[in-house]
Write a protein that holds these residues in place. Structure first.
Motif, PDB file in Angstrom:
ATOM      1  N   GLU A  36     -42.071  70.344  -6.043  1.00  0.00           N
ATOM      2  CA  GLU A  36     -41.866  71.749  -6.418  1.00  0.00           C
ATOM      3  C   GLU A  36     -40.496  71.944  -7.047  1.00  0.00           C
ATOM      4  N   LEU A  37     -39.491  71.276  -6.515  1.00  0.00           N
ATOM      5  CA  LEU A  37     -38.139  71.359  -7.065  1.00  0.00           C
ATOM      6  C   LEU A  37     -38.119  70.863  -8.509  1.00  0.00           C
ATOM      7  N   ILE A  38     -38.694  69.693  -8.764  1.00  0.00           N
ATOM      8  CA  ILE A  38     -38.685  69.126 -10.115  1.00  0.00           C
ATOM      9  C   ILE A  38     -39.525  69.976 -11.058  1.00  0.00           C
ATOM     10  N   THR A  39     -40.640  70.510 -10.557  1.00  0.00           N
ATOM     11  CA  THR A  39     -41.471  71.391 -11.379  1.00  0.00           C
ATOM     12  C   THR A  39     -40.701  72.645 -11.771  1.00  0.00           C
ATOM     13  N   SER A  40     -39.935  73.197 -10.853  1.00  0.00           N
ATOM     14  CA  SER A  40     -39.141  74.393 -11.153  1.00  0.00           C
ATOM     15  C   SER A  40     -38.062  74.088 -12.187  1.00  0.00           C
ATOM     16  N   LEU A  41     -37.445  72.916 -12.096  1.00  0.00           N
ATOM     17  CA  LEU A  41     -36.443  72.520 -13.088  1.00  0.00           C
ATOM     18  C   LEU A  41     -37.096  72.192 -14.433  1.00  0.00           C
ATOM     19  N   GLY A  42     -38.320  71.707 -14.401  1.00  0.00           N
ATOM     20  CA  GLY A  42     -39.029  71.315 -15.614  1.00  0.00           C
ATOM     21  C   GLY A  42     -39.033  69.823 -15.826  1.00  0.00           C
ATOM     22  N   PHE A  43     -37.895  69.196 -15.662  1.00  0.00           N
ATOM     23  CA  PHE A  43     -37.755  67.744 -15.776  1.00  0.00           C
ATOM     24  C   PHE A  43     -36.400  67.370 -15.223  1.00  0.00           C
ATOM     25  N   VAL A  44     -36.216  66.091 -14.951  1.00  0.00           N
ATOM     26  CA  VAL A  44     -34.916  65.570 -14.533  1.00  0.00           C
ATOM     27  C   VAL A  44     -34.638  64.332 -15.373  1.00  0.00           C
ATOM     28  N   GLN A  45     -33.511  64.330 -16.055  1.00  0.00           N
ATOM     29  CA  GLN A  45     -33.153  63.200 -16.916  1.00  0.00           C
ATOM     30  C   GLN A  45     -32.844  61.964 -16.087  1.00  0.00           C
ATOM     31  N   ILE A  46     -33.325  60.824 -16.560  1.00  0.00           N
ATOM     32  CA  ILE A  46     -33.089  59.539 -15.904  1.00  0.00           C
ATOM     33  C   ILE A  46     -31.945  58.832 -16.614  1.00  0.00           C
ATOM     34  N   ASP A  47     -31.011  58.321 -15.835  1.00  0.00           N
ATOM     35  CA  ASP A  47     -29.909  57.567 -16.430  1.00  0.00           C
ATOM     36  C   ASP A  47     -29.568  56.395 -15.532  1.00  0.00           C
ATOM     37  N   SER A  48     -29.175  55.288 -16.126  1.00  0.00           N
ATOM     38  CA  SER A  48     -28.988  54.038 -15.385  1.00  0.00           C
ATOM     39  C   SER A  48     -27.612  53.896 -14.757  1.00  0.00           C
ATOM     40  N   ILE A  49     -26.625  54.670 -15.193  1.00  0.00           N
ATOM     41  CA  ILE A  49     -25.263  54.510 -14.686  1.00  0.00           C
ATOM     42  C   ILE A  49     -25.237  54.817 -13.196  1.00  0.00           C
ATOM     43  N   ASN A  50     -24.615  53.931 -12.433  1.00  0.00           N
ATOM     44  CA  ASN A  50     -24.704  54.008 -10.977  1.00  0.00           C
ATOM     45  C   ASN A  50     -23.327  53.906 -10.339  1.00  0.00           C
ATOM     46  N   THR A  51     -22.397  54.756 -10.768  1.00  0.00           N
ATOM     47  CA  THR A  51     -21.064  54.699 -10.169  1.00  0.00           C
ATOM     48  C   THR A  51     -21.072  55.197  -8.728  1.00  0.00           C
ATOM     49  N   VAL A  52     -21.861  56.247  -8.464  1.00  0.00           N
ATOM     50  CA  VAL A  52     -22.081  56.715  -7.095  1.00  0.00           C
ATOM     51  C   VAL A  52     -23.565  56.573  -6.766  1.00  0.00           C
ATOM     52  N   GLU A  53     -24.402  57.253  -7.519  1.00  0.00           N
ATOM     53  CA  GLU A  53     -25.850  57.068  -7.549  1.00  0.00           C
ATOM     54  C   GLU A  53     -26.303  57.422  -8.958  1.00  0.00           C
ATOM     55  N   ARG A  54     -27.496  56.993  -9.319  1.00  0.00           N
ATOM     56  CA  ARG A  54     -27.981  57.287 -10.660  1.00  0.00           C
ATOM     57  C   ARG A  54     -28.144  58.788 -10.832  1.00  0.00           C
ATOM     58  N   ALA A  55     -28.040  59.232 -12.090  1.00  0.00           N
ATOM     59  CA  ALA A  55     -27.941  60.658 -12.405  1.00  0.00           C
ATOM     60  C   ALA A  55     -29.096  61.468 -11.844  1.00  0.00           C
ATOM     61  N   HIS A  56     -30.328  60.971 -11.956  1.00  0.00           N
ATOM     62  CA  HIS A  56     -31.467  61.750 -11.475  1.00  0.00           C
ATOM     63  C   HIS A  56     -31.385  61.980  -9.970  1.00  0.00           C
ATOM     64  N   HIS A  57     -30.877  61.003  -9.238  1.00  0.00           N
ATOM     65  CA  HIS A  57     -30.722  61.191  -7.802  1.00  0.00           C
ATOM     66  C   HIS A  57     -29.611  62.208  -7.501  1.00  0.00           C
ATOM     67  N   MET A  58     -28.553  62.183  -8.288  1.00  0.00           N
ATOM     68  CA  MET A  58     -27.466  63.149  -8.110  1.00  0.00           C
ATOM     69  C   MET A  58     -27.951  64.571  -8.371  1.00  0.00           C
ATOM     70  N   VAL A  59     -28.785  64.745  -9.392  1.00  0.00           N
ATOM     71  CA  VAL A  59     -29.313  66.068  -9.730  1.00  0.00           C
ATOM     72  C   VAL A  59     -30.128  66.624  -8.570  1.00  0.00           C
ATOM     73  N   LEU A  60     -30.984  65.804  -8.005  1.00  0.00           N
ATOM     74  CA  LEU A  60     -31.856  66.258  -6.924  1.00  0.00           C
ATOM     75  C   LEU A  60     -31.066  66.486  -5.640  1.00  0.00           C
ATOM     76  N   ARG A  61     -30.107  65.635  -5.384  1.00  0.00           N
ATOM     77  CA  ARG A  61     -29.282  65.783  -4.181  1.00  0.00           C
ATOM     78  C   ARG A  61     -28.430  67.060  -4.227  1.00  0.00           C
ATOM     79  N   ALA A  62     -28.005  67.484  -5.424  1.00  0.00           N
ATOM     80  CA  ALA A  62     -27.202  68.703  -5.546  1.00  0.00           C
ATOM     81  C   ALA A  62     -27.978  69.935  -5.103  1.00  0.00           C
TER      82      ALA A  62
END
Length: 393
Positions: A36-62
């Protein structure tokens, strides 16, 4: 003609609400709640950079403090209620939206053939049919599984071998879908074997998909120019979005920018009487690829926050750092922080911090930041936070 003015503070509150950053980040962050969260956002961009966690995980965790990366896998690889494809970049998208991506598949088919003939290695078109047949017979393949005997060059994104190009072409045009990832490497299978047949079967005419895409974009933005509506999914053309705005029964308003200038935008009738919730004061560290920040120019207009990724900037010329994270407090972007999870050392290493002009490093702000860093360390799977003493935290 005098247009109603949406004040900057109200515009920021509405914008953050539509991007699900107004409320405290509660919720399970898994299963139906995550979908439901991702549907409300519409999409979540995927990115491979993993300095803390990958971008899509950071977006959802926020937006869901309880979210963990393992929660995403069942939606992508078991239920397949999400699929990976292209918006302005590679993204995870609700599978319920798949029928409208057929417009993208159709438009990309000829465009990519024409572009990739010169941009990628020659000969990929001759590989397409045989590669599709091979996957139909043998099952999922990654780029490493195909192209035996082909010259592979450097292996970078700019130098694909012909079978890798054919594989990506079949994915971009909808014949293949991402079945799973292993160590972030994509494995592709025939779309009909990956995604729910009932969800992907409907086919809409072009105008129906344009209407859906424009409506869905505006719903998630709150207010927007026709160009911003087109750019949201990057499927509808700017001309199509402009025509849609003229016929969709929208109102035109002036949105006040942080510097007091006005920007004409489209919105739903009744937007001026809405009272969006006051954003929570909780300090959050965001991904540079957060949906609220994807459009850098819009973020600067609304919040006065100038941001650019400095990954490709030579170290000596960087103003901040390799990959710094924006800081959100209430309805303000108050700073940026440079940090990295050093998992071998079991620490979240904080090396840089820059507050925006006019933002004071008060004891209360330091407490909020430290609390967020402790939460971030737990999310990254490390036990301790190490902070550069020069930062005064």
């Amino acid at each position: 003609m005098t247009r109603a003015v949406l004040k900057n503070k109200d515009a920021r509150a509405l914008f953050l609400d539509r991007h699900l950053l107004s409320d405290p980040p509660t919720g399970s962050g898994k299963g139906d709640d995550l979908l439901e969260l991702i549907t409300s956002l519409g999409f979540v961009q995927i990115d491979s950079i993993n300095t803390v966690e990958r971008a899509h995980h950071m977006v959802l965790r926020a937006r869901r403090a309880a979210y963990r990366p393992k929660n995403l896998t069942p939606l992508l690889e078991k239920d397949h209620s999400l699929f990976e494809h292209w918006t302005h970049d590679t993204s995870m998208i609700p599978t319920a939206f798949f029928p409208h991506w057929k417009l993208r598949f159709e438009r990309d088919a000829e465009t990519l053939r024409r572009q990739w003939r010169s941009w990628r290695r020659e000969g990929f078109e001759e590989k397409v049919d045989a590669l599709l047949e091979r996957i139909e017979q043998q099952g999922p393949k990654s780029s490493a599984c195909v192209g035996e005997g082909e010259k592979r060059g450097s292996g970078g994104w700019w130098d694909w071998h012909p079978s890798k190009t054919a594989l990506e072409y079949l994915w971009r045009t909808g014949e293949l879908s991402v079945a799973r990832r292993e160590s972030f490497k994509k494995f592709y299978d025939v779309t009909e074997r990956v995604l729910n047949a009932d969800l992907i079967a409907p086919t809409h005419d072009t105008q129906t998909s344009i209407d859906w895409l424009c409506n869905a974009a505006l719903d998630r933005l709150g207010f927007a120019t026709s160009t911003e509506i087109a750019d949201f999914w990057d499927i509808v053309t700017k001309a199509e979005a402009k025509e849609w705005c003229a016929k969709a029964g929208l109102i035109e308003i002036d949105v006040e920018c942080v510097d007091g200038t006005l920007r004409r935008s489209f919105a739903r009738d009744g937007i001026m009487t809405q009272t969006p919730p006051k954003p929570t004061s909780r300090l959050r560290i965001l991904s540079p690829f957060d949906p609220a920040l994807r459009d850098r120019k819009r973020a600067q207009r609304l919040f006065g926050f100038h941001y650019r990724i400095e990954i490709f900037v030579p170290e000596a010329k960087r103003h901040y750092g390799y990959y710094v994270f924006p800081i959100l407090e209430g309805d303000k972007l108050t700073g940026r922080i440079d940090m990295k999870a050093l998992r071998a050392d079991d620490v979240l290493n904080v090396t840089g911090l820059w507050w925006e002009e006019g933002i004071a490093q008060t004891p209360a702000r330091i407490r909020r930041l430290r609390a967020e860093l402790e939460r971030m360390a737990k999310f990254a799977g490390v036990s301790h936070v190490k902070i550069n003493p020069a930062l005064g935290l």
